[in-house]
Scaffold this active site. Structure first.
Site: not given
Length: 260
Positions: A145, A216
């Site tokens: 992330d 992400d």
């Protein structure tokens, strides 16, 4: 070979979902972020029952990262060398002859805040670390992330988000600096549908309306970019009961990828 990343937003809450997804998808490597578990509570036995070895670096309530693999994890390293930080956001390991680096980049809170400055300093430290890692490892994957939507096409409404954290010019420049090391965004190596995102807010029907961001990422070195066959966001887990606000991202590589 499949390599995946997933911000699970509490492994304690979502372990059943992770186990279900692992059984169905069977990635060779899975990087997890926001596990939010102290190490003594990490469910290593449950994952081992599915054939996964695990390395993890966690803390109570916040942050936490882990790497799961079907092959042994070697040379495990937590944290960024030379960057003192109590937050558990980084974990690296070698799988086969491929270096895998799991990153949970700070959110930044708001442009101009102390947390925003910390985020940019953190990304600069990661850049220099990855530069050194790439000198040693021609096969390197940095995934997780990143809390950065690199381009306007990675944002559901660029005008509404303009100038805000996650899309600001400085954050995008910092992400670009990682690519300038010789890394490539696996998702953008392939033709993709429009409006594909990996995170959606819980409120205001964010997921049903597809009001999301693609934050992400799976970044790969040039050797692995040449072997990357596909990269996709799997939105199915975002539809689970009590889901994470993120969906897994999966990259598929040619079978001769040396992760075995």
């Amino acid at each position: 070979m499949n390599v995946a990343t997933w911000n699970v937003n509490s492994l304690n809450v979502r372990l059943p979902q992770v186990l279900t997804w692992l059984e169905a998808t069977q990635p060779d490597v899975l990087a997890l972020q926001e596990t939010k578990l102290e190490d003594h509570r990490f469910p290593a036995a449950d994952l081992a029952a599915l054939g996964y070895s695990a390395a993890f670096s966690g803390q109570k309530t916040y942050n936490g990262v882990a790497l799961l693999a079907r092959s042994p994890l070697r040379d495990v390293q937590a944290d960024i060398p030379g960057f003192p930080d109590p937050q558990r956001r980084v974990l690296a390991a070698t799988v086969g002859d491929t270096r895998v680096v799991c990153l949970y980049v700070p959110n930044g809170q708001a442009v101009g805040s102390e947390k925003y400055a910390y985020k940019l300093e953190w990304l600069a430290a990661v850049r220099e670390w990855l530069r050194a890692e790439l000198r040693v490892h021609r096969r390197l994957i940095a995934l997780g992330d990143f809390n950065v939507a690199p381009e306007d096409r990675d944002v559901h409404n660029p005008a509404r988000w303009a100038g805000q954290v996650l899309v600001s010019e400085a954050e995008r420049a910092a992400f670009g600096d990682l690519l300038n090391l010789g890394l490539q965004d696996a998702f953008r190596l392939h033709v993709q549908p429009e409006r594909v995102f990996s995170w959606w807010p819980y409120g205001r029907l964010g997921f049903p309306r597809n009001w999301g961001l693609r934050i992400d990422h799976i970044l790969v070195s040039e050797v692995l970019a040449a072997q990357c066959e596909a990269c996709r966001v799997e939105t199915g887990p975002r539809q689970y009961e009590r889901p994470s606000d993120h969906a897994p991202v999966v990259a598929t590589f040619q079978p001769d990828l040396a992760l075995e």
